[in-house]
Design an enzyme around this catalytic site. Structure first.
Site, short mmCIF file in Angstrom:
data_model
loop_
_atom_site.label_atom_id
_atom_site.label_comp_id
_atom_site.label_asym_id
_atom_site.label_seq_id
_atom_site.Cartn_x
_atom_site.Cartn_y
_atom_site.Cartn_z
N ASP A 45 0.84 -1.04 0.03
CA ASP A 45 -0.02 0.21 0.09
C ASP A 45 0.92 1.25 -0.05
OD1 ASP A 45 -2.06 1.81 -0.07
OD2 ASP A 45 -2.85 0.88 1.97
N VAL A 46 1.13 1.64 -1.32
CA VAL A 46 1.94 2.94 -1.38
C VAL A 46 1.31 4.19 -1.78
CG1 VAL A 46 4.24 1.63 -1.77
CG2 VAL A 46 2.67 2.21 -3.65
N LYS A 47 0.12 4.16 -2.51
CA LYS A 47 -0.69 5.11 -2.98
C LYS A 47 0.19 6.26 -3.73
CE LYS A 47 -4.00 4.76 0.71
NZ LYS A 47 -3.21 3.82 1.75
N ARG A 48 0.96 5.95 -4.58
CA ARG A 48 1.99 6.61 -5.23
C ARG A 48 1.14 7.33 -6.46
NH1 ARG A 48 5.02 7.63 -1.23
NH2 ARG A 48 6.67 5.66 -1.00
#
Length: 261
Positions: A88-91
């Site tokens: 989960d990085v949401k880049r």
């Protein structure tokens, strides 16, 4: 040709009868960092029989500095091979920068999938879309109240902003991209209208457990693509008198009943 991320996930769900995604959100204990890897390995070991996937949230590791990132890099090779890992990085950034994010996560860390923010446009997703056997989940309707500020806003033609994300998913399918593309839909904001407006693609669904999401909102959606229902705090930190395996088993059973598995 390698198996697609969606097929790997579907096989895991079929094997376990579980759509539970176990979130790995280690709260930094700055005076005892050595306790964190022990905790993480214990959670993984005990919950693996009930896990369709694991989802480490990179923010918790970054908050511990270099040692935190080392913990993540040390943990990943020891994860069960048949359990997909969604980082989960949401880049979300311009293409050149995204290229290096993709290399970092898919090539260096070797995770199966990541979360991405699509709101800078389709071209920012493209560096992630040519990785065979990998997956991305696009933020679509998140679980926070502020999702109404942008994601659930109505456009002039009556559609919602999140439907534009659905259009990106359809485009990736039409272009036969190598990477599987799904969507993040928060359980606290999910309803039948939202599910009816988005394509049948893999869903990553946070919001069960500590956030209080209602599983009944998922019933009858008609979506066939494999879903993942994430629980993080509800397994790692709530009800400490219960073991991680017991909590995972309970959540997996609740999800199974709600989805009709």
């Amino acid at each position: 040709m390698s198996i697609s991320f969606t097929d790997k996930l579907a096989a895991r769900i079929e094997k376990t009868g579980s759509a539970l995604c176990v979130g790995l959100d280690p709260r930094p204990v700055m005076d005892d960092l050595q306790a964190v890897p022990v905790l993480l390995r214990k959670v993984v070991e005990e919950t693996a029989p009930y896990a369709a996937a694991f989802k480490p949230n990179i923010a918790y590791f970054e908050a511990m500095g270099l040692r935190g990132l080392e913990m993540l890099e040390e943990l990943l090779p020891d994860m069960p091979d048949d359990v997909p890992v969604v980082l989960d990085v949401k880049r979300g950034d311009i293409g050149e920068t995204q290229k290096y994010y993709a290399q970092a996560y898919f090539e260096r860390l070797g995770v199966d999938a990541v979360t991405l923010s699509p709101f800078m446009g389709y071209d920012t997703l493209e560096p992630f879309l040519e990785y065979e056997g990998k997956g991305v989940y696009l933020l679509t309707v998140t679980s926070n109240p502020g999702s109404s500020d942008i994601e659930r806003r109505e456009l002039s033609d009556g559609r919602k902003v999140y439907e534009l994300v659905g259009d990106m998913v359809r485009r990736s399918m039409q272009e036969h991209r190598k990477t599987s593309v799904g969507m993040v839909v928060g359980l606290t904001n999910a309803d039948s209208d939202i599910l009816a407006r988005i394509p049948d693609a893999p869903l990553l669904i946070p919001g069960l457990g500590a956030q209080g999401g209602d599983l009944s909102s998922l019933s009858g959606s008609g979506h066939a693509a494999p879903p993942l229902i994430n629980v993080s705090r509800g397994i790692m930190y709530q009800n400490p008198e219960l073991g991680f395996a017991e909590k995972a088993q309970t959540f997996a059973a609740r999800i199974r009943e709600a989805l009709g598995y």
